[in-house]
Scaffold this motif. Structure first.
Motif, PDB file in Angstrom:
ATOM      1  N   UNK A  87       0.718  -0.865  -0.122  1.00 39.35           N
ATOM      2  CA  UNK A  87      -0.119  -0.090   0.453  1.00 39.35           C
ATOM      3  C   UNK A  87       0.807   1.491  -0.518  1.00 39.35           C
ATOM      4  N   UNK A  88       0.679   2.784  -0.637  1.00 42.41           N
ATOM      5  CA  UNK A  88       1.372   3.386  -0.625  1.00 42.41           C
ATOM      6  C   UNK A  88       1.710   3.660   0.870  1.00 42.41           C
ATOM      7  N   UNK A  89       0.888   3.685   1.930  1.00 43.57           N
ATOM      8  CA  UNK A  89       1.028   3.507   3.551  1.00 43.57           C
ATOM      9  C   UNK A  89       2.332   3.484   3.481  1.00 43.57           C
ATOM     10  N   UNK A  90       3.338   1.724   3.405  1.00 40.77           N
ATOM     11  CA  UNK A  90       4.451   1.574   2.938  1.00 40.77           C
ATOM     12  C   UNK A  90       5.882   1.762   3.397  1.00 40.77           C
ATOM     13  N   UNK A  91       5.232   2.588   2.329  1.00 42.84           N
ATOM     14  CA  UNK A  91       6.609   3.731   2.163  1.00 42.84           C
ATOM     15  C   UNK A  91       7.415   4.323   2.835  1.00 42.84           C
ATOM     16  N   UNK A  92       8.448   3.792   3.192  1.00 44.55           N
ATOM     17  CA  UNK A  92       9.477   3.969   4.036  1.00 44.55           C
ATOM     18  C   UNK A  92      10.899   3.546   3.847  1.00 44.55           C
ATOM     19  N   UNK A  93      11.470   4.343   4.302  1.00 44.69           N
ATOM     20  CA  UNK A  93      13.198   3.401   5.160  1.00 44.69           C
ATOM     21  C   UNK A  93      13.054   2.498   5.216  1.00 44.69           C
ATOM     22  N   UNK A  94      13.551   1.098   4.994  1.00 45.25           N
ATOM     23  CA  UNK A  94      13.186  -0.136   5.857  1.00 45.25           C
ATOM     24  C   UNK A  94      14.631  -0.380   6.316  1.00 45.25           C
ATOM     25  N   UNK A  95      14.953  -1.014   7.603  1.00 44.50           N
ATOM     26  CA  UNK A  95      16.468  -1.067   8.196  1.00 44.50           C
ATOM     27  C   UNK A  95      16.024  -2.060   9.163  1.00 44.50           C
ATOM     28  N   UNK A  96      16.322  -3.419   9.140  1.00 41.23           N
ATOM     29  CA  UNK A  96      17.213  -4.613   9.554  1.00 41.23           C
ATOM     30  C   UNK A  96      18.134  -4.450  10.990  1.00 41.23           C
ATOM     31  N   UNK A  97      18.227  -4.850  11.623  1.00 46.92           N
ATOM     32  CA  UNK A  97      18.354  -4.671  12.696  1.00 46.92           C
ATOM     33  C   UNK A  97      19.124  -6.470  13.504  1.00 46.92           C
ATOM     34  N   UNK A  98      19.249  -6.024  15.039  1.00 46.56           N
ATOM     35  CA  UNK A  98      20.175  -7.652  15.206  1.00 46.56           C
ATOM     36  C   UNK A  98      20.258  -7.676  16.567  1.00 46.56           C
ATOM     37  N   UNK A  99      19.195  -8.457  17.221  1.00 39.98           N
ATOM     38  CA  UNK A  99      19.712  -8.444  18.855  1.00 39.98           C
ATOM     39  C   UNK A  99      19.927  -9.492  19.572  1.00 39.98           C
TER      40      UNK A  99
END
Length: 124
Positions: A87-99
């Protein structure tokens, strides 16, 4: 020190699909909970999904549940985010992260390492 590199972002039409990848180096990947977060312009960074060490447990934000799937391949040191019905609202910068623990978390401060992010733009 763990380095995370995301890939797979780009422009996609609403209703389409895209798969993001995040490859880790410098640590024992199979001992990290992996998470995906996203940040839209002018907004805070939000939790999207997370996956346990083995991949047997996952957790999703309500906004993506049923549309996104997180998975991992420990042999390839890679975590994936399959995004469907975008959806248009999924527009974003996507980050992965580790814990560095065995417990899945939805909280940003609980993650120890972050990638540089990849832009996903969904056009209407």
């Amino acid at each position: 020190q763990v380095q995370l590199v995301e890939s797979g972002g780009g422009l996609v039409q609403a209703g389409g699909s895209q798969r993001l990848s995040c490859t880790a180096s410098g640590g024992t990947f199979s001992r990290y909970v992996m998470g995906w977060f996203r940040q839209a312009p002018g907004k805070e960074r939000d939790f999207v999904a997370a996956i346990s060490w083995s991949g047997s447990a996952t957790n999703y934000a309500d906004s993506v549940k049923g549309r996104f799937t997180v998975s991992r391949d420990n042999a390839k040191n890679t975590v994936y985010l399959q995004m469907n019905s975008l959806k248009p609202e999924d527009t974003a910068v996507y980050y992965c992260a580790a814990r560095r623990t065995a417990i899945i978390s939805r909280s940003l401060p609980d993650y120890d390492y972050w990638g540089q992010g990849t832009q996903v733009t969904v056009s209407s």
